[in-house]
Every structure is written in structure tokens, then in C-alpha cells.
Write a protein that holds these residues in place. Structure first.
Motif, PDB file in Angstrom:
ATOM      1  N   THR A  23      12.992   9.793   7.444  1.00 25.04           N
ATOM      2  CA  THR A  23      12.816   8.558   6.681  1.00 25.04           C
ATOM      3  C   THR A  23      13.002   7.376   7.633  1.00 25.04           C
ATOM      4  O   THR A  23      14.038   7.283   8.294  1.00 25.04           O
ATOM      5  N   PRO A  24      12.022   6.479   7.725  1.00 25.33           N
ATOM      6  CA  PRO A  24      12.150   5.358   8.674  1.00 25.33           C
ATOM      7  C   PRO A  24      13.074   4.269   8.142  1.00 25.33           C
ATOM      8  O   PRO A  24      13.312   4.159   6.937  1.00 25.33           O
ATOM      9  N   PHE A  25      13.602   3.450   9.061  1.00 25.57           N
ATOM     10  CA  PHE A  25      14.368   2.272   8.664  1.00 25.57           C
ATOM     11  C   PHE A  25      14.046   1.127   9.605  1.00 25.57           C
ATOM     12  O   PHE A  25      13.642   1.308  10.748  1.00 25.57           O
ATOM     13  N   ASP A  26      14.229  -0.074   9.087  1.00 26.79           N
ATOM     14  CA  ASP A  26      14.038  -1.316   9.840  1.00 26.79           C
ATOM     15  C   ASP A  26      15.166  -2.227   9.387  1.00 26.79           C
ATOM     16  O   ASP A  26      15.177  -2.682   8.238  1.00 26.79           O
ATOM     17  N   ILE A  27      16.142  -2.497  10.256  1.00 22.23           N
ATOM     18  CA  ILE A  27      17.377  -3.136   9.822  1.00 22.23           C
ATOM     19  C   ILE A  27      17.685  -4.373  10.659  1.00 22.23           C
ATOM     20  O   ILE A  27      17.381  -4.422  11.857  1.00 22.23           O
ATOM     21  N   ALA A  28      18.281  -5.350  10.004  1.00 22.18           N
ATOM     22  CA  ALA A  28      18.595  -6.616  10.663  1.00 22.18           C
ATOM     23  C   ALA A  28      19.873  -6.502  11.485  1.00 22.18           C
ATOM     24  O   ALA A  28      20.677  -5.576  11.309  1.00 22.18           O
ATOM     25  N   SER A  29      20.060  -7.468  12.365  1.00 27.30           N
ATOM     26  CA  SER A  29      21.258  -7.524  13.195  1.00 27.30           C
ATOM     27  C   SER A  29      22.516  -7.611  12.328  1.00 27.30           C
ATOM     28  O   SER A  29      22.513  -8.219  11.259  1.00 27.30           O
ATOM     29  N   ASP A  40      27.556  13.218   1.058  1.00 24.78           N
ATOM     30  CA  ASP A  40      28.338  13.376   2.293  1.00 24.78           C
ATOM     31  C   ASP A  40      27.626  14.257   3.309  1.00 24.78           C
ATOM     32  O   ASP A  40      28.171  14.551   4.370  1.00 24.78           O
ATOM     33  N   GLU A  41      26.416  14.681   2.996  1.00 25.41           N
ATOM     34  CA  GLU A  41      25.657  15.540   3.906  1.00 25.41           C
ATOM     35  C   GLU A  41      25.438  14.817   5.235  1.00 25.41           C
ATOM     36  O   GLU A  41      25.002  13.667   5.264  1.00 25.41           O
ATOM     37  N   PRO A  42      25.758  15.465   6.370  1.00 27.35           N
ATOM     38  CA  PRO A  42      25.561  14.806   7.668  1.00 27.35           C
ATOM     39  C   PRO A  42      24.085  14.581   7.982  1.00 27.35           C
ATOM     40  O   PRO A  42      23.231  15.356   7.563  1.00 27.35           O
ATOM     41  N   HIS A  43      23.826  13.509   8.709  1.00 25.72           N
ATOM     42  CA  HIS A  43      22.461  13.144   9.075  1.00 25.72           C
ATOM     43  C   HIS A  43      22.354  12.912  10.582  1.00 25.72           C
ATOM     44  O   HIS A  43      23.339  12.629  11.260  1.00 25.72           O
ATOM     45  N   THR A  44      21.138  12.995  11.055  1.00 20.99           N
ATOM     46  CA  THR A  44      20.789  12.644  12.430  1.00 20.99           C
ATOM     47  C   THR A  44      20.029  11.321  12.401  1.00 20.99           C
ATOM     48  O   THR A  44      19.167  11.116  11.549  1.00 20.99           O
ATOM     49  N   PHE A  45      20.369  10.429  13.336  1.00 19.64           N
ATOM     50  CA  PHE A  45      19.723   9.123  13.412  1.00 19.64           C
ATOM     51  C   PHE A  45      19.040   8.967  14.770  1.00 19.64           C
ATOM     52  O   PHE A  45      19.639   9.241  15.803  1.00 19.64           O
ATOM     53  N   MET A  46      17.809   8.493  14.740  1.00 15.97           N
ATOM     54  CA  MET A  46      17.071   8.169  15.952  1.00 15.97           C
ATOM     55  C   MET A  46      16.860   6.663  15.991  1.00 15.97           C
ATOM     56  O   MET A  46      16.237   6.082  15.092  1.00 15.97           O
ATOM     57  N   ILE A  47      17.431   5.997  17.007  1.00 15.39           N
ATOM     58  CA  ILE A  47      17.221   4.563  17.200  1.00 15.39           C
ATOM     59  C   ILE A  47      16.036   4.405  18.153  1.00 15.39           C
ATOM     60  O   ILE A  47      16.100   4.811  19.315  1.00 15.39           O
ATOM     61  N   GLN A  48      14.960   3.814  17.648  1.00 14.23           N
ATOM     62  CA  GLN A  48      13.735   3.683  18.452  1.00 14.23           C
ATOM     63  C   GLN A  48      13.631   2.338  19.155  1.00 14.23           C
ATOM     64  O   GLN A  48      13.071   2.256  20.247  1.00 14.23           O
ATOM     65  N   THR A  49      14.138   1.281  18.534  1.00 13.03           N
ATOM     66  CA  THR A  49      14.174  -0.037  19.184  1.00 13.03           C
ATOM     67  C   THR A  49      15.485  -0.721  18.828  1.00 13.03           C
ATOM     68  O   THR A  49      16.037  -0.522  17.740  1.00 13.03           O
ATOM     69  N   GLY A  50      15.981  -1.550  19.755  1.00 14.74           N
ATOM     70  CA  GLY A  50      17.162  -2.347  19.484  1.00 14.74           C
ATOM     71  C   GLY A  50      18.409  -1.867  20.206  1.00 14.74           C
ATOM     72  O   GLY A  50      18.370  -0.943  21.021  1.00 14.74           O
ATOM     73  N   VAL A  51      19.519  -2.528  19.898  1.00 14.82           N
ATOM     74  CA  VAL A  51      20.827  -2.229  20.496  1.00 14.82           C
ATOM     75  C   VAL A  51      21.820  -2.005  19.364  1.00 14.82           C
ATOM     76  O   VAL A  51      21.846  -2.763  18.389  1.00 14.82           O
ATOM     77  N   ILE A  52      22.644  -0.972  19.485  1.00 19.36           N
ATOM     78  CA  ILE A  52      23.617  -0.658  18.443  1.00 19.36           C
ATOM     79  C   ILE A  52      25.032  -0.608  19.018  1.00 19.36           C
ATOM     80  O   ILE A  52      25.229  -0.398  20.214  1.00 19.36           O
ATOM     81  N   GLU A  53      26.011  -0.812  18.136  1.00 16.20           N
ATOM     82  CA  GLU A  53      27.413  -0.588  18.443  1.00 16.20           C
ATOM     83  C   GLU A  53      27.852   0.661  17.694  1.00 16.20           C
ATOM     84  O   GLU A  53      27.502   0.836  16.516  1.00 16.20           O
ATOM     85  N   ILE A  54      28.612   1.519  18.362  1.00 16.17           N
ATOM     86  CA  ILE A  54      29.088   2.754  17.744  1.00 16.17           C
ATOM     87  C   ILE A  54      30.608   2.669  17.621  1.00 16.17           C
ATOM     88  O   ILE A  54      31.306   2.504  18.622  1.00 16.17           O
ATOM     89  N   PHE A  55      31.098   2.773  16.388  1.00 16.26           N
ATOM     90  CA  PHE A  55      32.524   2.671  16.108  1.00 16.26           C
ATOM     91  C   PHE A  55      33.062   4.016  15.614  1.00 16.26           C
ATOM     92  O   PHE A  55      32.362   4.740  14.902  1.00 16.26           O
ATOM     93  N   ARG A  56      34.308   4.308  15.953  1.00 15.26           N
ATOM     94  CA  ARG A  56      35.002   5.449  15.370  1.00 15.26           C
ATOM     95  C   ARG A  56      35.478   5.036  13.983  1.00 15.26           C
ATOM     96  O   ARG A  56      36.177   4.034  13.837  1.00 15.26           O
ATOM     97  N   GLN A  57      35.112   5.800  12.971  1.00 19.90           N
ATOM     98  CA  GLN A  57      35.392   5.384  11.598  1.00 19.90           C
ATOM     99  C   GLN A  57      36.883   5.341  11.289  1.00 19.90           C
ATOM    100  O   GLN A  57      37.333   4.489  10.523  1.00 19.90           O
TER     101      GLN A  57
END
Length: 208
Positions: A23-29, A40-57
Motif C-alpha cells: 500500500t503506497p503512502f505520501d506523507i508530510a514532514s 498489532d500485526e507487524p509491517h515492513t516499510f519501504m521509504i522511497q523518497t525523503g528523510v526519516i527519523e527512527i525512534f525507539r518506542q
């Protein structure tokens, strides 16, 4: 395989394999990137463009800043646990997501375990570097390591992110200590900053 270089060709093959079932996504900053489901099913995410921050929950510690292309949750379908990390878009981002169980099935069907192993080896290498720099070290050594990492970013990314805020969120060191050390380094002409952003490093002493 050069472990210091992101395995782009392997990542591209994984992207093509997984995209058709996603399922595609397009998300703002500054928005949280999620699968938009209450499951609660785990998912895989593919970031195709942009910069992300990864936090420990568990404690919202900033683990990394990652630039596209990037995959998070490639192994989530192998182990029965909830998502341990949260992603926030640092810039506008596009990509896609899919259930981790589907990721595993697609990789199996397309015989892409080699590509998956290359990507995970690169991730593991970067986590090992982070542990070596931060775990068990004093405050100055951690701050020094963070500054050296930031100096390797491209100019556009480095000039977007405040040094003090980034170091504090990544290490948990108090803002007063970070501010004191940064001020001393600037006064000694070891680093150059402008409006709170890192411009350049001249030389960093090994001890404070």
C-alpha cells in the motif's frame, strides 16, 4: 560487498519484489509513518523518497536519521514481536508498506534471501558502529562521535538539523551538558556552527 556502502542494487530488487503487494503512502514532514491500521500485526516499510527519523518506542530515544531508499521491518515477519521503532518524516516522504508476513512470503517466492541478507548486514554494521560510539562512553566521547557523524551528512541535511537538539535526543545527555561542551568547542575553534547548525569541524580533541 562494501559494508560501509548502502547496498542499493540489492535494495532495488527488494523494492521491486515487495511493491506489487503493498500500500503506497505520501506523507508530510513531521508526521508519523504508520500502516494506518489498529492491528498489532507487524509491517515492513519501504521509504522511497525523503528523510526519516527512527525512534525507539519505549523511551523515544532517537536511534538514527535515514535517507531514502530505506527499509524498516524486513525481519518483522520472522519473530513474533510488536513494532519496537517509530518513524517520523523529517522531510516529505513517499513509500509503501505491507504486512511483514507477506514480505517473508514474497522474498521466499522470489529467492531474494541474498538481497535481504545484504541489507540486514548493512543495518547491523551501522548499529555496531553506533554501539561502539555511544555505549559505555562518557558524555564528551558520545558528543564527539555524534558531531563526527553529522559532519558526514550532506550539506542540505546538516543545515536542517539543530546540533544540540539532535545530540540530546540521540544520547539522553542533559541539554546543559551538551550546551557547555558545544560552547567550549566553538570557543576553541574546534567546530563552526551557524544558527545552531553544524557548518564544519576543524579538529576534535579526543578528550575534553
Amino acid at each position: 560487498m562494501n559494508v560501509n556502502a548502502k547496498p542499493l542494487s540489492e535494495l532495488s530488487r527488494l523494492e521491486q519484489c515487495l511493491k506489487s503487494a503493498s500500500t503506497p503512502f505520501d506523507i508530510a514532514s513531521q508526521q508519523i509513518i504508520s500502516h494506518g491500521s489498529y492491528s498489532d500485526e507487524p509491517h515492513t516499510f519501504m521509504i522511497q523518497t525523503g528523510v526519516i527519523e527512527i525512534f525507539r518506542q519505549s523511551d523515544e530515544l532517537l536511534i538514527a536519521i535515514a535517507t531514502a531508499p530505506f527499509i524498516l521491518g524486513l525481519t518483522a515477519g520472522m519473530i513474533n514481536n510488536s513494532q519496537e521503532y517509530m518513524m517520523v518524516a523529517q522531510t516529505p516522504c513517499t513509500g509503501f508498506y505491507l504486512p511483514a508476513a507477506t514480505t517473508r512470503q514474497r522474498i521466499q517466492q522470489e529467492s531474494l534471501w541474498h538481497e535481504a541478507f545484504c541489507w540486514l548486514s548493512w543495518i547491523n554494521h551501522n548499529l555496531e558502529k553506533r554501539d561502539k560510539q555511544l555505549v559505555g562512553n562518557n558524555s564528551y566521547t558520545q558528543i564527539r562521535a555524534m558531531l563526527l557523524n553529522m559532519s558526514e551528512w550532506d550539506d542540505a541535511l546538516r543545515l536542517k538539523i539543530g546540533v544540540m537538539n539532535h545530540i540530546q535526543r540521540s544520547t539522553g545527555i542533559s541539554r546543559s551538558v551538551v550546551a557547555e561542551i558545544l560552547a567550549a568547542l566553538r570557543q576553541g575553534n574546534y567546530i563552526n556552527m551557524s544558527r545552531g547548525k553544524l557548518v564544519s569541524i576543524n579538529r576534535l580533541p579526543t578528550e575534553y
